[in-house]
Write an enzyme that holds these catalytic residues in place. Structure first.
Site, PDB file in Angstrom:
ATOM      1  N   HIS A 178       0.809  -1.218   0.000  1.00  0.00           N
ATOM      2  CA  HIS A 178       0.000   0.000   0.000  1.00  0.00           C
ATOM      3  C   HIS A 178       0.842   1.268   0.000  1.00  0.00           C
ATOM      4  CE1 HIS A 178       0.724  -0.359   4.384  1.00  0.00           C
ATOM      5  NE2 HIS A 178       0.516   0.936   4.409  1.00  0.00           N
ATOM      6  N   HIS A 240       8.395  -2.213   2.507  1.00  0.00           N
ATOM      7  CA  HIS A 240       8.009  -0.802   2.378  1.00  0.00           C
ATOM      8  C   HIS A 240       9.216   0.100   2.129  1.00  0.00           C
ATOM      9  CE1 HIS A 240       4.070  -1.993   3.363  1.00  0.00           C
ATOM     10  NE2 HIS A 240       4.137  -1.910   4.667  1.00  0.00           N
ATOM     11  N   LYS A 336       8.650   1.122  16.143  1.00  0.00           N
ATOM     12  CA  LYS A 336       7.399   1.259  16.882  1.00  0.00           C
ATOM     13  C   LYS A 336       7.614   2.127  18.116  1.00  0.00           C
ATOM     14  CE  LYS A 336       5.006  -1.979  14.544  1.00  0.00           C
ATOM     15  NZ  LYS A 336       3.763  -1.703  13.821  1.00  0.00           N
TER      16      LYS A 336
END
Length: 489
Positions: A178, A240, A336
């Site tokens: 995406h 990504h 994260k």
């Protein structure tokens, strides 16, 4: 500025896993927004297929709730939602058995575009592909969409590609990432290849280094068990960030064609130097205190594995071994529970070879920063004279372009990445999808990095929630006389 909505042909889109989280959060709301934009033709059908015992109305009720929760407050038009839901159908199906397949075969049409979205575990891809052919549903023109992970390593990626290739040609397979559907990522190619201003400077002679950052404020949460088997390197870096690096470093393709673009990306991956342990920093977030005073779990608590050596943060210094980029490092980081949620590519240009203003007047590099999230846009930092009578002192100012501001009302309604990518599937455009050899080349580069730290028994460095990551990551740039760009809250 008036946006052009390019219509697509009539289609049947079958969503395997149609009641799952991805379908609810992204796929169905995205298709509804395309319907609102006038891009979905009359006669198009969206067919949910899952184990849940639902009928058409039950699936439509679920989709209505998903649109209400995830499509955005500005898109809540009861009449339009009702019209969109008329396009939805449902088949209860057993992916590993025979239940429901005959009914699906009776529903899916042969005279329209067929697309099958495999929003399920990769272990089911082979079963789905085999049954689509066994029951005569798929044709030589059908398209399948598969989500990452595209394997866990090179061996599993090759096995997955072989499974898909047993039933579908490479031209029928759409591996969806995406990140490649984001407006800014595509504009990166437009900025490079449609403007004479940048492409002559896009090389090691003028670019000092490149930084790619994908930072998240959340932890692994409910994905702890999955994430602990993968880590930041497999979950984010290998796909990504690798794709973003390729788009920055690739040579101009001979035309804007799916295979031409992907050929150039593949060349970049194959040109990547091996990464030594001195150019790797891995981290794991610690526990902390929330603003309300309650405890915030550490990574090992989220993963339910006190002995875990899995990284929630990774930073790399990467070199591309070709003429264009010889000597220009690419610094990549993702993690994260960091200070801010941001995805950014920063192209840092070299200083002029000689400053006529003197060192004492201050100098900073020109930086082209491409923001993927939040607030997609681009920012070019240039030097000007500081206003006032204090002499020739320099200061930096941004030439800032937010898509929402620059494109007016149309820019404020930029399609979500999934909206664009699904419409590209219907059009048969594979430019923004990963090819099988590209996936395998990425794993061939990634596997030795992971094997190296596993053989050495390296432990990830601890870092505090809300920080910029492990302090060791600062040294990746500091030892080269550089520094990371700030991760903003």
């Amino acid at each position: 500025m008036v946006s052009r909505v390019i219509p697509v042909d009539v289609f049947d889109l079958v969503i395997f896993g149609g009641t799952g989280d991805l379908a609810r959060r992204k796929v169905l709301p995205g298709l509804y927004r395309r319907f609102l934009a006038g891009q979905m033709p009359e006669g198009a059908r969206i067919i949910g297929a899952a184990r849940a015992d639902l009928d058409d109305q039950g699936f439509r009720d679920m989709a209505r709730a998903a649109i209400g929760e995830f499509a955005g407050a500005a898109k809540q038009d009861a009449e339009a939602i009702g019209q969109f839901l008329d396009h939805l159908h449902y088949v209860a199906i057993d992916a590993t058995g025979e239940g429901g397949w005959d009914r699906l075969a009776a529903i899916v049409r042969k005279d329209v575009v067929q697309a099958f979205y495999f929003s399920v575990a990769p272990s089911l891809f082979g079963e789905l592909a085999e049954r689509l052919h066994h029951h005569g549903i798929a044709t030589a023109q059908s398209r399948i969409v598969v989500e990452k992970p595209f394997g866990h390593d090179l061996g599993t990626a090759q096995a997955l590609n072989a499974t898909l290739a047993a039933h579908f040609s490479e031209g029928q397979i759409y591996r969806i990432d995406h990140y490649l559907g984001k407006e800014t990522v595509q504009n990166l190619m437009a900025v490079r290849f449609a403007n004479m201003l940048f492409e002559p400077l896009w090389n090691a002679q003028y670019i000092d280094h490149v930084q790619i950052t994908v930072a998240e404020t959340v932890g692994v949460g409910g994905r702890g068990a999955y994430y602990d088997r993968s880590g930041a390197m497999r979950d984010m870096m290998q796909n990504h960030l690798m794709q973003l690096l390729c788009l920055i470093a690739m040579e101009p393709p001979y035309k804007f064609d799916p295979d031409a673009v992907r050929d150039e990306k593949l060349k970049v991956i194959r040109a990547l130097d091996p990464v030594g342990p001195e150019d790797i920093v891995r981290g794991q977030y610690r526990g902390g205190a929330k603003k309300d005073g309650l405890g915030e779990p550490s990574y090992v608590e989220d993963a339910a594995n006190p002995a875990s050596l899995t990284e929630s943060y990774v930073a790399l210094k990467v070199m591309v071994a070709n003429w264009r980029w010889k000597g220009t490092p690419f610094y990549l980081r993702t993690g994260k529970k960091l200070r801010g949620r941001t995805s950014e590519i920063a192209i840092v240009f070299r200083e002029p070879p000689h400053s006529i203003f003197g060192d004492e007047e201050g100098w900073r590099e020109n930086v082209l920063a491409i923001r993927l999230q939040p607030n997609e846009g681009m920012n070019l930092t240039v030097m000007i004279k500081e206003p006032g009578p204090g002499g020739m002192r320099l200061t930096e100012v941004p030439l800032d372009m937010s898509f929402a501001d620059a494109l007016g009302e149309d820019g404020a309604d930029i399609p979500d990445a999934y909206e664009r990518l699904i419409m590209d599937v219907i059009r048969g455009n594979q430019t923004l999808f990963m090819r099988g050899d590209e996936v395998e080349a990425a794993w061939a580069w990634t596997d030795p990095i992971i094997a190296g730290w596993e053989e050495r028994g390296d432990r990830p460095r601890g870092y505090d929630p809300g920080s910029s990551g492990p302090e060791d990551a600062l040294m990746l740039l500091h030892r080269d006389g550089r520094r990371w760009r700030e991760i903003r809250e």
